[in-house]
Enzyme design. Structure first.
Site, PDB file in Angstrom:
ATOM      1  N   LYS A  31       8.272  -6.689   7.328  1.00 57.41           N
ATOM      2  CA  LYS A  31       7.296  -6.290   8.340  1.00 57.41           C
ATOM      3  C   LYS A  31       6.245  -5.256   7.731  1.00 57.41           C
ATOM      4  CE  LYS A  31       6.237  -3.290  10.888  1.00 57.41           C
ATOM      5  NZ  LYS A  31       4.661  -2.904  10.777  1.00 57.41           N
ATOM      6  N   GLU A  53      11.372   5.042   0.588  1.00 62.33           N
ATOM      7  CA  GLU A  53      10.270   5.539  -0.490  1.00 62.33           C
ATOM      8  C   GLU A  53       9.286   6.462   0.460  1.00 62.33           C
ATOM      9  OE1 GLU A  53      10.570   5.734  -3.556  1.00 62.33           O
ATOM     10  OE2 GLU A  53      12.004   3.935  -3.957  1.00 62.33           O
ATOM     11  N   CYS A  92       0.914   7.394  -3.013  1.00 63.54           N
ATOM     12  CA  CYS A  92       2.109   8.528  -2.544  1.00 63.54           C
ATOM     13  C   CYS A  92       2.155   9.400  -3.736  1.00 63.54           C
ATOM     14  CB  CYS A  92       3.357   7.886  -2.095  1.00 63.54           C
ATOM     15  SG  CYS A  92       3.505   6.589  -3.283  1.00 63.54           S
ATOM     16  N   GLU A 114       1.037  16.350   3.021  1.00 67.14           N
ATOM     17  CA  GLU A 114       0.199  14.989   2.504  1.00 67.14           C
ATOM     18  C   GLU A 114      -1.132  14.700   3.114  1.00 67.14           C
ATOM     19  OE1 GLU A 114       2.348  11.252   3.008  1.00 67.14           O
ATOM     20  OE2 GLU A 114       2.263  11.034   0.822  1.00 67.14           O
TER      21      GLU A 114
HETATM   22  P1  NAD Z   1       3.832   4.633   8.394  1.00 66.62           P
HETATM   23  O1  NAD Z   1       5.202   5.445   8.241  1.00 66.62           O
HETATM   24  O2  NAD Z   1       2.915   4.956   9.488  1.00 66.62           O
HETATM   25  O3  NAD Z   1       4.300   3.090   8.442  1.00 66.62           O
HETATM   26  C1  NAD Z   1       4.600   2.338   7.623  1.00 66.62           C
HETATM   27  C2  NAD Z   1       5.369   1.160   8.122  1.00 66.62           C
HETATM   28  O4  NAD Z   1       6.351   1.682   9.085  1.00 66.62           O
HETATM   29  C3  NAD Z   1       4.545   0.303   8.867  1.00 66.62           C
HETATM   30  O5  NAD Z   1       4.580  -1.030   8.592  1.00 66.62           O
HETATM   31  C4  NAD Z   1       4.622   0.688  10.269  1.00 66.62           C
HETATM   32  O6  NAD Z   1       4.362  -0.375  11.070  1.00 66.62           O
HETATM   33  C5  NAD Z   1       5.995   0.974  10.382  1.00 66.62           C
HETATM   34  N1  NAD Z   1       6.558   1.618  11.329  1.00 66.62           N
HETATM   35  C6  NAD Z   1       5.939   2.652  12.092  1.00 66.62           C
HETATM   36  N2  NAD Z   1       6.813   3.109  12.941  1.00 66.62           N
HETATM   37  C7  NAD Z   1       8.052   2.517  12.809  1.00 66.62           C
HETATM   38  C8  NAD Z   1       9.268   2.994  13.283  1.00 66.62           C
HETATM   39  N3  NAD Z   1       9.449   3.837  14.219  1.00 66.62           N
HETATM   40  N4  NAD Z   1      10.282   2.360  12.926  1.00 66.62           N
HETATM   41  C9  NAD Z   1      10.137   1.179  11.886  1.00 66.62           C
HETATM   42  N5  NAD Z   1       8.955   0.901  11.251  1.00 66.62           N
HETATM   43  C10 NAD Z   1       7.839   1.619  11.749  1.00 66.62           C
HETATM   44  O7  NAD Z   1       2.967   4.835   6.761  1.00 66.62           O
HETATM   45  P2  NAD Z   1       1.598   4.423   6.578  1.00 66.62           P
HETATM   46  O8  NAD Z   1       0.727   5.220   7.362  1.00 66.62           O
HETATM   47  O9  NAD Z   1       1.545   2.907   6.716  1.00 66.62           O
HETATM   48  O10 NAD Z   1       1.614   4.672   4.987  1.00 66.62           O
HETATM   49  C11 NAD Z   1       1.135   6.006   4.620  1.00 66.62           C
HETATM   50  C12 NAD Z   1       2.387   6.733   3.864  1.00 66.62           C
HETATM   51  O11 NAD Z   1       3.364   5.913   3.229  1.00 66.62           O
HETATM   52  C13 NAD Z   1       2.078   7.950   3.276  1.00 66.62           C
HETATM   53  O12 NAD Z   1       2.977   8.869   3.934  1.00 66.62           O
HETATM   54  C14 NAD Z   1       2.547   7.598   1.915  1.00 66.62           C
HETATM   55  O13 NAD Z   1       2.888   8.674   1.374  1.00 66.62           O
HETATM   56  C15 NAD Z   1       3.724   6.823   1.917  1.00 66.62           C
HETATM   57  N6  NAD Z   1       3.951   5.751   0.868  1.00 66.62           N
HETATM   58  C16 NAD Z   1       5.019   6.271   0.165  1.00 66.62           C
HETATM   59  C17 NAD Z   1       5.358   5.513  -1.175  1.00 66.62           C
HETATM   60  C18 NAD Z   1       6.510   5.612  -1.940  1.00 66.62           C
HETATM   61  O14 NAD Z   1       6.940   4.874  -2.563  1.00 66.62           O
HETATM   62  N7  NAD Z   1       7.176   6.900  -2.089  1.00 66.62           N
HETATM   63  C19 NAD Z   1       4.255   4.323  -1.377  1.00 66.62           C
HETATM   64  C20 NAD Z   1       3.307   4.334  -0.569  1.00 66.62           C
HETATM   65  C21 NAD Z   1       3.090   4.913   0.627  1.00 66.62           C
END
Ligand code: NAD
Length: 489
Positions: A183, A259, A293, A392
């Protein structure tokens, strides 16, 4: 075959490319704000079918035990992506706003090539370990430890490095023998949808083994976390969402691998080459507009040289213009959406409210009327207590913080809810290594070393997550352990 030939992407469910139950949604080029085309918008019924298909493929086919088939299929996927790499490059620049330069590495070609690591690991892995004979409780017993797939994996991914994150989950999860429902983030649906096309058209991956479900509805991610047919959730995204995924998964005690976010520190020791270190720090926070990230967004410098450090970082970042990601020289493109741009801007406003100043940047570039651009910005005059130093931001924003020696630098680096990454610069290699050893972070760069590589584990301490992606450790996240004891006579 041309990818996304009609400008509409589809779901991949049970081996078939299908439209979404909730119709379609527009995907937008963040550099121009133009609509690129349409993505299939899945509804809950689509997700339910995808989970059912993955469950059946795991329970009723030999996918989990046929290592030769899996290795072949992963290599086919890699070949198919390489065959279409130029189309994928243009698509990644347009859908993600990724600078062209980065598509030679982590934004595209790096993760495609890294599929080899997943296939090679499965091929060479010691699936059964013979522990020999022993007599526990006086009973002669032959013992072995078998590693096998966990089952159905729900993979939930963000938009910032979508190929890297989609493939760093798919590759090892499939290599280990799992079936997957992916997803992806609604902001970058096409990057995931093309994988569905390539899998369906160019590989022998059996129906149901990989399902790709694009949707604007975040609740479909939550369905994966809650559904008892899913055995493991592999999630990359924000810490807030990770917390919710973990809570949703608790009811079925499924394995959760997270992650999450970061607020990583770049420590400059007092014997370091200040100019080199602060330029590198400024440059790296501009890469992909800071949407990484593990980017080091807190520059921690000797107090006696604070003003000099701020000037050097601002000199570097002030000379980097946020601009068109399709141009070969661009390193700082747009952020992903208007929402993300406004979020970054609200942190810039907060920095001023908190008493900080901008040494460069501070808002939207005047020369970019369209697109979600933010100027590379250096924030000075704040301590590690400021919210802009603790939370962040996910934009091209660097906060410069003074330290009073190595112990204080380590204290500041570790004084964070996060623990994803860190960098240390110092002329005395032994001293720099000693500082690195005290940092509570999952990856540490000393004097410019690169930890990003297929065979290196990546992940965070504290609220940056649990588990590791990539490397053999990342492969083993997708395995169960079975101990088999057979009476020896
Ligand atoms: P997000 O948490 O808003 O969304 C990530 C994913 O989760 C999307 O596919 C979203 O549709 C889904 N999602 C949203 N709500 C959900 C729920 N309640 N249950 C299950 N899935 C749900 O993150 P984003 O804004 O897409 O990405 C940015 C964030 O990702 C930043 O905080 C960044 O640090 C983090 N990130 C971490 C890493 C790592 O490896 N540590 C890598 C890349 C990005």
């Amino acid at each position: 075959m041309a990818l996304l030939a009609d400008g509409v992407s589809r779901l991949l469910i049970d081996g078939k490319l299908t439209s979404g139950g909730a119709g379609g949604f527009a995907t937008v080029n963040p550099a121009t704000e133009e609509v690129l085309g349409e993505a299939a918008n899945a509804d809950a019924a689509d997700m339910d079918r995808a989970i059912g298909a993955a469950r059946r493929a795991f329970d009723e086919t030999d996918w989990s035990t046929n290592t030769e088939l899996r290795v072949r299929c992963i290599r086919q996927l890699r070949e198919a992506m390489l065959e279409h790499v130029e189309e994928l490059r243009d698509l990644t620049i347009a859908d993600v706003g990724a600078p062209r330069m980065l598509t030679a590495g982590a934004q595209l070609e790096g993760p495609i090539n890294d599929l080899s690591f997943a296939a090679d690991t499965a091929e060479n892995y010691e699936w059964t370990q013979d522990l020999g004979e022993a007599s526990p409780m006086g009973i002669p017993t032959r013992r072995s430890v078998v590693r096998e797939a966990v089952g159905v994996v729900g993979a939930i991914t963000p938009w910032n490095f979508p190929h890297q994150i989609n493939l760093a989950k798919l590759g090892p999860a499939l290599a280990a023998g799992n079936t997957v429902v992916l997803k992806p983030a609604p902001d970058t649906p096409w990057v995931a949808a093309v994988l569905g096309e390539l899998i369906a058209e160019k590989t022998d991956i059996p129906p149901g083994v990989v399902n790709i479900v694009t949707s604007t509805d975040h609740a479909l991610g939550a369905m994966l976390a809650k559904d008892q047919r899913v055995d493991l959730v592999s999630f990359t995204g924000s810490t807030a969402t990770g917390r919710s995924v973990m809570a949703d998964a608790a009811a079925t005690i499924k394995k959760v691998f997270l992650e999450l976010g970061g607020k990583s520190a770049f420590l400059v020791l007092d014997d370091a080459d200040l100019a080199a270190a602060c330029s590198v720090a400024g440059f790296s926070v501009c890469l992909h507009a800071g949407q990484g990230c593990a980017i080091t967004t807190r520059l921690v410098v000797p107090r006696a040289r604070y003003d000099e450090a701020v000037a050097i970082a601002a000199g570097t970042m002030g000379s980097i213009k946020a601009g068109d990601p399709s141009k070969p020289g661009t390193i700082c493109g747009p952020v992903i959406s208007a929402r993300q741009r406004d979020r970054v801007q609200s942190y810039l406003d907060l920095a001023i409210e908190e008493g900080g100043t901008f040494a460069c940047g501070g808002g939207r570039p005047a020369d970019q009327p369209a697109g979600f651009f933010i100027e590379p910005t250096v924030i000075a005059g704040l301590t590690n207590e400021a919210r802009v130093a603790r939370e962040e931001i996910f934009g091209p924003v660097l906060t410069v913080i003074p330290h009073d020696g190595d112990d204080d630098a380590v204290r500041i680096a570790n004084d964070s809810p996060y623990g994803l990454s860190a960098t240390v610069y110092g002329a005395d290699a032994e001293r720099a290594a000693g500082v690195a050893a005290r940092l509570r972070a999952g990856t540490v760069n000393v004097n410019g070393g690169v930890w990003y590589s297929a065979d290196m584990p990546f992940g965070g301490y504290k609220q940056s997550g649990n588990g590791r992606e990539m490397g053999v450790a990342g492969f083993e996240e997708y395995l169960e352990i079975k101990a088999i004891a057979t009476a020896a006579n």
